[in-house]
Design a protein around this motif. Structure first.
Motif, PDB file in Angstrom:
ATOM      1  N   GLU A 287       0.802  -1.226   0.000  1.00  0.00           N
ATOM      2  CA  GLU A 287       0.000   0.000   0.000  1.00  0.00           C
ATOM      3  C   GLU A 287       0.839   1.282   0.000  1.00  0.00           C
ATOM      4  OE1 GLU A 287      -3.598   2.150  -0.260  1.00  0.00           O
ATOM      5  OE2 GLU A 287      -3.014   0.114  -0.748  1.00  0.00           O
ATOM      6  N   PRO A 288       1.823   1.436   0.902  1.00  0.00           N
ATOM      7  CA  PRO A 288       2.631   2.653   0.834  1.00  0.00           C
ATOM      8  C   PRO A 288       3.415   2.765  -0.478  1.00  0.00           C
ATOM      9  CG  PRO A 288       3.119   1.433   2.843  1.00  0.00           C
ATOM     10  CD  PRO A 288       2.164   0.622   2.057  1.00  0.00           C
ATOM     11  N   VAL A 289       3.832   1.631  -1.039  1.00  0.00           N
ATOM     12  CA  VAL A 289       4.540   1.667  -2.321  1.00  0.00           C
ATOM     13  C   VAL A 289       3.583   2.128  -3.420  1.00  0.00           C
ATOM     14  CG1 VAL A 289       5.838   0.324  -4.014  1.00  0.00           C
ATOM     15  CG2 VAL A 289       6.144  -0.120  -1.572  1.00  0.00           C
ATOM     16  N   PHE A 290       2.353   1.625  -3.386  1.00  0.00           N
ATOM     17  CA  PHE A 290       1.346   2.079  -4.347  1.00  0.00           C
ATOM     18  C   PHE A 290       1.081   3.568  -4.193  1.00  0.00           C
ATOM     19  CE2 PHE A 290      -3.105   3.223  -5.012  1.00  0.00           C
ATOM     20  CZ  PHE A 290      -3.159   3.105  -6.392  1.00  0.00           C
ATOM     21  N   LEU A 291       0.961   4.039  -2.962  1.00  0.00           N
ATOM     22  CA  LEU A 291       0.701   5.458  -2.724  1.00  0.00           C
ATOM     23  C   LEU A 291       1.869   6.320  -3.200  1.00  0.00           C
ATOM     24  CD1 LEU A 291      -1.009   5.236   0.772  1.00  0.00           C
ATOM     25  CD2 LEU A 291      -2.095   5.513  -1.466  1.00  0.00           C
ATOM     26  N   LEU A 292       3.084   5.847  -3.005  1.00  0.00           N
ATOM     27  CA  LEU A 292       4.256   6.549  -3.522  1.00  0.00           C
ATOM     28  C   LEU A 292       4.185   6.633  -5.041  1.00  0.00           C
ATOM     29  CD1 LEU A 292       7.061   7.817  -3.104  1.00  0.00           C
ATOM     30  CD2 LEU A 292       7.995   5.488  -3.184  1.00  0.00           C
ATOM     31  N   PHE A 293       3.875   5.509  -5.679  1.00  0.00           N
ATOM     32  CA  PHE A 293       3.731   5.503  -7.133  1.00  0.00           C
ATOM     33  C   PHE A 293       2.627   6.464  -7.567  1.00  0.00           C
ATOM     34  CE2 PHE A 293       1.247   3.788 -10.705  1.00  0.00           C
ATOM     35  CZ  PHE A 293       2.155   4.040 -11.730  1.00  0.00           C
ATOM     36  N   LEU A 294       1.506   6.452  -6.859  1.00  0.00           N
ATOM     37  CA  LEU A 294       0.377   7.310  -7.196  1.00  0.00           C
ATOM     38  C   LEU A 294       0.762   8.790  -7.155  1.00  0.00           C
ATOM     39  CD1 LEU A 294      -2.740   7.484  -7.714  1.00  0.00           C
ATOM     40  CD2 LEU A 294      -2.968   7.699  -5.233  1.00  0.00           C
ATOM     41  N   VAL A 295       1.433   9.189  -6.109  1.00  0.00           N
ATOM     42  CA  VAL A 295       1.828  10.593  -5.964  1.00  0.00           C
ATOM     43  C   VAL A 295       2.851  10.975  -7.031  1.00  0.00           C
ATOM     44  CG1 VAL A 295       2.987  12.252  -4.449  1.00  0.00           C
ATOM     45  CG2 VAL A 295       1.271  10.705  -3.510  1.00  0.00           C
ATOM     46  N   VAL A 296       3.869  10.154  -7.235  1.00  0.00           N
ATOM     47  CA  VAL A 296       4.897  10.466  -8.233  1.00  0.00           C
ATOM     48  C   VAL A 296       4.285  10.488  -9.628  1.00  0.00           C
ATOM     49  CG1 VAL A 296       7.016   9.623  -9.325  1.00  0.00           C
ATOM     50  CG2 VAL A 296       6.823   9.648  -6.834  1.00  0.00           C
ATOM     51  N   CYS A 297       3.460   9.511  -9.940  1.00  0.00           N
ATOM     52  CA  CYS A 297       2.814   9.453 -11.255  1.00  0.00           C
ATOM     53  C   CYS A 297       1.955  10.694 -11.487  1.00  0.00           C
ATOM     54  CB  CYS A 297       1.966   8.191 -11.350  1.00  0.00           C
ATOM     55  SG  CYS A 297       1.169   7.952 -12.939  1.00  0.00           S
ATOM     56  N   THR A 298       1.171  11.063 -10.503  1.00  0.00           N
ATOM     57  CA  THR A 298       0.315  12.238 -10.622  1.00  0.00           C
ATOM     58  C   THR A 298       1.129  13.498 -10.862  1.00  0.00           C
ATOM     59  OG1 THR A 298      -1.352  11.233  -9.193  1.00  0.00           O
ATOM     60  CG2 THR A 298      -1.436  13.625  -9.432  1.00  0.00           C
ATOM     61  N   MET A 299       2.208  13.659 -10.124  1.00  0.00           N
ATOM     62  CA  MET A 299       3.009  14.869 -10.265  1.00  0.00           C
ATOM     63  C   MET A 299       3.776  14.898 -11.585  1.00  0.00           C
ATOM     64  SD  MET A 299       1.996  16.641  -7.872  1.00  0.00           S
ATOM     65  CE  MET A 299       3.006  18.016  -8.345  1.00  0.00           C
ATOM     66  N   VAL A 300       4.249  13.759 -12.060  1.00  0.00           N
ATOM     67  CA  VAL A 300       4.929  13.726 -13.359  1.00  0.00           C
ATOM     68  C   VAL A 300       3.931  14.045 -14.471  1.00  0.00           C
ATOM     69  CG1 VAL A 300       6.044  12.176 -15.022  1.00  0.00           C
ATOM     70  CG2 VAL A 300       6.825  12.215 -12.648  1.00  0.00           C
ATOM     71  N   ILE A 301       2.734  13.477 -14.385  1.00  0.00           N
ATOM     72  CA  ILE A 301       1.709  13.775 -15.393  1.00  0.00           C
ATOM     73  C   ILE A 301       1.311  15.249 -15.320  1.00  0.00           C
ATOM     74  CG2 ILE A 301      -0.709  13.362 -16.029  1.00  0.00           C
ATOM     75  CD1 ILE A 301      -0.212  10.405 -15.261  1.00  0.00           C
ATOM     76  N   TYR A 302       1.113  15.768 -14.120  1.00  0.00           N
ATOM     77  CA  TYR A 302       0.713  17.164 -13.960  1.00  0.00           C
ATOM     78  C   TYR A 302       1.780  18.113 -14.506  1.00  0.00           C
ATOM     79  CZ  TYR A 302      -0.218  21.652 -11.832  1.00  0.00           C
ATOM     80  OH  TYR A 302      -0.406  22.992 -11.640  1.00  0.00           O
ATOM     81  N   THR A 303       3.029  17.926 -14.082  1.00  0.00           N
ATOM     82  CA  THR A 303       4.073  18.837 -14.529  1.00  0.00           C
ATOM     83  C   THR A 303       4.332  18.693 -16.030  1.00  0.00           C
ATOM     84  OG1 THR A 303       5.753  17.250 -13.791  1.00  0.00           O
ATOM     85  CG2 THR A 303       5.209  19.056 -12.288  1.00  0.00           C
ATOM     86  N   GLY A 304       4.191  17.472 -16.547  1.00  0.00           N
ATOM     87  CA  GLY A 304       4.314  17.274 -17.988  1.00  0.00           C
ATOM     88  C   GLY A 304       3.203  17.973 -18.746  1.00  0.00           C
TER      89      GLY A 304
END
Length: 115
Positions: free
Chosen positions: A79-96
């Motif tokens: 779960e924490p690994v998924f949440l880490l992925f979720l946050v990083v993925c969201t921010m990479v998509i947002y900034t991109g």
């Protein structure tokens, strides 16, 4: 077979970080701000998960691809690994997306000024 989900999460996270590195979107643009946003995001969602577990809303499913290791009742290690992925993925998509839209806006302005 019990580590497939965790391995897939880590692989996906690695791919997102490679995209981030290639285009300098999040961590490779401003590491301190990115770390703060990531930690706050993961902590927020972990608190959300703990509240859901405490209220009997969230349950850990039995999956053959999961490790079976839990950090707390109903909170698997994935779960924490998924949440880490979720946050990083969201921010990479947002900034991109912000960068793409800014580039499109600049091209549009250049075409308008040239006509």
């Amino acid at each position: 077979m019990g580590v497939v989900y965790l391995a897939a999460l880590l692989l996906s996270l690695g791919c997102m970080l490679l995209l981030d590195w290639r285009f300098r979107l999040f961590f490779w643009r401003d590491a301190v701000s990115a770390a703060v946003v990531t930690v706050l995001g993961v902590v927020f969602f972990l608190v959300w998960d703990v509240a859901g577990i405490a209220n009997g809303i969230f349950f850990r499913g039995d999956g053959a691809i999961a490790t079976g290791l839990v950090l707390a009742p109903e909170l698997p290690i994935e779960e924490p690994v998924f949440l880490l992925f979720l946050v990083v993925c969201t921010m990479v998509i947002y900034t991109g997306a912000v960068r793409l839209l800014a580039g499109l806006r600049d091209r549009h302005r250049e075409r308008g000024e040239g006509s």
